[in-house]
Design a protein around this motif. Structure first.
Motif, PDB file in Angstrom:
ATOM      1  N   GLY A   1       3.953  -2.240  -6.471  1.00 13.69           N
ATOM      2  CA  GLY A   1       3.075  -2.194  -5.302  1.00 13.69           C
ATOM      3  C   GLY A   1       2.006  -3.263  -5.368  1.00 13.69           C
ATOM      4  O   GLY A   1       1.726  -3.935  -4.379  1.00 13.69           O
TER       5      GLY A   1
ATOM      6  N   SER B   1       0.839  -1.201   0.000  1.00 13.46           N
ATOM      7  CA  SER B   1       0.000   0.000   0.000  1.00 13.46           C
ATOM      8  C   SER B   1       0.872   1.248   0.000  1.00 13.46           C
ATOM      9  O   SER B   1       0.617   2.206  -0.737  1.00 13.46           O
TER      10      SER B   1
ATOM     11  N   THR C   1       3.909   1.690  -1.085  1.00 12.61           N
ATOM     12  CA  THR C   1       4.525   1.928  -2.400  1.00 12.61           C
ATOM     13  C   THR C   1       3.534   2.633  -3.323  1.00 12.61           C
ATOM     14  O   THR C   1       3.874   3.630  -3.971  1.00 12.61           O
ATOM     15  N   ILE C   2       2.316   2.122  -3.358  1.00 14.48           N
ATOM     16  CA  ILE C   2       1.318   2.701  -4.255  1.00 14.48           C
ATOM     17  C   ILE C   2       0.962   4.130  -3.823  1.00 14.48           C
ATOM     18  O   ILE C   2       0.899   5.038  -4.645  1.00 14.48           O
TER      19      ILE C   2
ATOM     20  N   ILE D   1      -7.658   4.149  -2.575  1.00 15.52           N
ATOM     21  CA  ILE D   1      -6.591   3.158  -2.375  1.00 15.52           C
ATOM     22  C   ILE D   1      -6.903   2.299  -1.152  1.00 15.52           C
ATOM     23  O   ILE D   1      -6.832   1.068  -1.199  1.00 15.52           O
TER      24      ILE D   1
ATOM     25  N   THR E   1       3.856   6.534  -4.613  1.00 13.85           N
ATOM     26  CA  THR E   1       3.977   6.726  -6.047  1.00 13.85           C
ATOM     27  C   THR E   1       2.908   7.680  -6.559  1.00 13.85           C
ATOM     28  O   THR E   1       3.201   8.633  -7.273  1.00 13.85           O
ATOM     29  N   THR E   2       1.670   7.425  -6.156  1.00 12.50           N
ATOM     30  CA  THR E   2       0.605   8.313  -6.626  1.00 12.50           C
ATOM     31  C   THR E   2       0.796   9.709  -6.043  1.00 12.50           C
ATOM     32  O   THR E   2       0.488  10.694  -6.706  1.00 12.50           O
TER      33      THR E   2
ATOM     34  N   ASN F   1       3.476  11.382  -8.145  1.00 16.05           N
ATOM     35  CA  ASN F   1       2.893  11.613  -9.464  1.00 16.05           C
ATOM     36  C   ASN F   1       1.908  12.779  -9.420  1.00 16.05           C
ATOM     37  O   ASN F   1       1.904  13.650 -10.285  1.00 16.05           O
TER      38      ASN F   1
ATOM     39  N   THR G   1       3.684   1.382  -9.445  1.00 11.42           N
ATOM     40  CA  THR G   1       2.383   0.880  -8.987  1.00 11.42           C
ATOM     41  C   THR G   1       2.293  -0.626  -9.190  1.00 11.42           C
ATOM     42  O   THR G   1       1.785  -1.350  -8.331  1.00 11.42           O
TER      43      THR G   1
ATOM     44  N   THR H   1       5.305   6.049 -12.756  1.00 16.58           N
ATOM     45  CA  THR H   1       4.265   5.762 -11.770  1.00 16.58           C
ATOM     46  C   THR H   1       3.673   4.382 -11.992  1.00 16.58           C
ATOM     47  O   THR H   1       3.491   3.608 -11.057  1.00 16.58           O
TER      48      THR H   1
END
Lengths: 234, 430
Positions: free
Chosen positions: B302, B32, B34-35, B399, B38-39, B42, B299, B295
């Motif tokens: 992730g 989670s 990581t995602i 998320i 990243t978002t 981004n 993702t 990204t």
């Protein structure tokens, strides 16, 4: 003792296994249990006494025959209705207690009420009442694991009692207790039977315990062999 | 059993085996986090690019190259020995000549076109200082490009005065007391003649001071007059043909040619003539595409971590079902339905997902609070208004919900097993 029939079975048969290797655990058992009675189901291990109790408690379905609870054929009920019936009208006491040992005594006693979906304040009130009856109010906050065997079984009785059941099923309730504490637990069960008019169905192979009941149901090789009443010939 | 009892029960059941639950949550947390990070990055980049885009202007402004020159970079890196082709690979074919400019001007919708003059200034200085400073110069291609001004105005492209804008960081070194004080002052820019190697200073007038921004970072812009004055000095003595060659051209579209369809039409026309044209949006789009790709890759990592974590959830719950067989039997005997048993275990899985994701959000937020000011002071100091990590509450919620759903899906297997247990068997289980 009132004369209303609470549980009535007709030709109750339970067969385990498939075609080639079948085993008849219970064979054409027809019994009638009245409200407020205390009944001992007695027999050797493997006799089918546990199977009978499971069927009476609607934990299992018979291969053939019917079980009427309060005049209604339970084999025709839906799962939901059976669950509801068990939750509202039956209480269970087991030889091995089956408590959540890490949880508090109070939480253990509240379990049937939580299952029933009763709101927390009401649950607590009723659980404390039940603990009062088994004389363990002071242990409400203790961890279940910290209790002695006799205390544990009394907590289990409180748990069986908490939903004001019509019937309490006790499967070898004194099997794991020494004779002194076993006696205490027995006294408690019989006093509930008398004072609260709760029907008591005890599965046991203990002759002494069985003799304290109004009636004994002797099971041998899956068949009903005798139903002596209390005080009748031994 | 009531909904809240199930949710609360799920949490307290997770606490029964703290170590195991924590490790499972940790695995979910890694995916989670990581995602989310990243978002977050981004989002920060895209927000900034959009902000810059909105202030950059440049409607109807096209940058034009020879089509071959866009592929020559790759061709040069190829391992294959390539056969010579007069059309494709010669340097000459990559240049845009004055004839080409005439052709571009003739395209429908093009208001004006000109070659991008390469300007290489040696230094900039002023009468108020002895010091000389290096400077990056470019001719402002179009009036439609908005420049973020700290003071004064952008250079007027067609003005007869040679004008220059300087970045605010040059104001003090050049000996001006303030941004405003610099307006209208003269500076000298030196260029070296490509043939004689002789250095000449050209006098330019400051029309304005610019704020730093990502588009033309800290660059000084000059108008046509200034750019000609500088390039004349640089290229004096060279053949006229050479002077009129360039690698880039720019075109400004007519005001009524600014719809996407019409811009595309112009691009297509130019493509037929062998040119590639890019709008400001196209150029920014390339940066965006790059970040989106990065990204995407992160993702995917992730998601892989989450898939691994969900196997952990399945495993954890299978163990829990095994351990609590008798409890399940007891509850069933007491009249708890299959659906509720299923719900109890599913919610445990959902809560594992929730705590993992919540931990991810928490740490990501902490990092944002710590890193954003640090980044602003260090490697992003040249880009004011750029917050590296930006979270959007909606995205974060989505998320968390997705991770909870993954938890639920992973939980269905053990929950199904629990719900199917036979109470008698379960109570007999040792």
């Amino acid at each position: 003792m009132s004369e209303t029939t609470i549980i009535k079975t007709t030709n109750l048969t339970k067969v385990y296994g498939k075609k080639s290797a079948t085993f008849t655990a219970l064979d054409n058992v027809s019994i009638e249990i009245k409200r407020g009675e205390s009944v001992a189901i007695i027999g050797k291990s493997g006799s089918g006494k546990s199977t009978l109790m499971h069927l009476l408690a609607l934990l299992d379905k018979p291969t053939s025959g019917t079980i009427e609870i309060g005049g209604k054929d339970s084999t025709k009920l839906k799962n939901r209705q059976v669950n509801r019936l068990r939750n509202h009208r039956f209480g269970f006491v087991f030889q091995q207690f089956f408590m959540n040992s890490r949880d508090s005594v109070l939480n253990n006693v509240m379990l049937p009420l939580r299952i029933a979906g009763i709101k927390p304040s009401e649950r607590k009130r009723r659980a404390l009442e039940a603990l009062e009856i088994v004389d363990l109010s002071d242990k409400a906050k203790s961890r279940a694991n910290d209790l002695s065997g006799g205390q544990k079984q009394r907590v289990c009785i409180a748990r069986a009692l908490v939903n004001n059941p019509a019937v309490i099923f006790a499967d070898e309730p004194t099997g794991n207790l020494d004779s002194t504490t076993g006696k205490l637990v027995e006294d408690l069960l019989f006093s509930l039977n008398k004072e609260k008019d709760i029907t008591l169905i005890i599965v046991t192979h203990d002759e002494d315990l069985a003799s304290r009941c109004n009636r004994q149901i002797h099971i041998k090789d899956g068949q009903l062999v005798a139903q002596p009443r209390k005080g009748a010939k031994k | 059993m009531k909904f809240w009892d199930i949710v609360r029960g799920a949490n307290s059941n997770l606490l029964r085996n703290k170590g195991r639950s924590f490790l499972t949550i940790l695995a979910i947390f890694i995916g989670s986090f990581t995602i989310i990070m990243t978002t977050g990055v981004n989002n920060g980049v895209n927000t900034y690019i959009d902000k810059q885009m909105n202030s950059a202007g440049g409607e109807g402004y096209l940058e034009i190259m020879r089509e071959s020159s866009t592929t020559s970079g790759l061709g040069g890196m190829s391992n294959e020995v390539q056969e010579y082709s007069a059309e494709d690979n010669s340097m000459a074919s990559m240049l845009i000549t004055s004839k080409d400019i005439d052709k571009i001007r003739a395209v429908d919708g093009v208001e004006t076109a000109k070659a991008w003059t390469m300007l290489q200034a040696d230094y900039i200085t002023s009468a108020s200082t002895d010091k000389k400073f290096t400077i990056d110069l470019a001719a402002l291609p179009s009036d439609t490009i908005r420049i973020d001004m700290a003071a004064g105005r952008a250079v007027a492209i067609n003005s007869t005065t040679p004008e220059i804008t300087i970045a605010d960081k040059y104001v003090k070194p050049l000996g001006f007391s303030s941004n405003e004080a610099a307006i209208g002052k003269k500076v000298k820019v030196a260029v070296t003649n490509q043939i004689s190697g002789e250095m000449t200073e050209v006098e330019l007038t400051i029309s304005g001071v610019t704020n730093p921004s990502v588009i033309g970072m800290g660059r000084s812009w000059v108008n046509d007059r200034a750019s000609h004055a500088l390039s004349d000095q640089m290229l004096a003595g060279m053949p006229a043909e050479y002077k009129n060659q360039s690698y880039f051209a720019m075109a400004q579209l007519k005001d009524d040619w600014l719809t996407d369809d019409k811009i595309q039409q112009v691009k297509d026309d130019l493509k037929e003539m062998g040119f590639t044209a890019m709008t400001v949006e196209d150029q920014v789009g390339m940066i965006k595409t790059f970040f989106d790709a990065v990204t995407m890759i992160l993702t995917i990592f992730g998601v892989i971590a989450l898939v691994a974590a969900s196997i952990g959830i399945i495993n954890t719950l299978f163990m829990a079902v095994q351990e609590r067989t008798r409890e399940i039997g007891l509850m069933k005997a007491m009249g708890l339905g299959r659906g509720k048993i299923f719900a109890m275990f599913s919610w445990e899985a959902v809560m594992l997902g929730f705590w993992g994701a919540a931990l991810g959000v928490g740490l990501a937020y902490l990092i944002k609070v710590i890193v954003n000011p640090l980044a602003g002071e260090t490697f992003l100091s040249g880009l004011p208004g750029f917050t590296l990590i930006e979270f959007n509450p909606v995205t974060l919620t989505v998320i968390v919900l997705i991770v909870m759903t993954i938890g639920f899906l992973a939980g269905t297997l053990p929950a199904r097993r629990a719900s199917k247990k036979d109470p008698i068997e379960a109570l007999r289980y040792e």
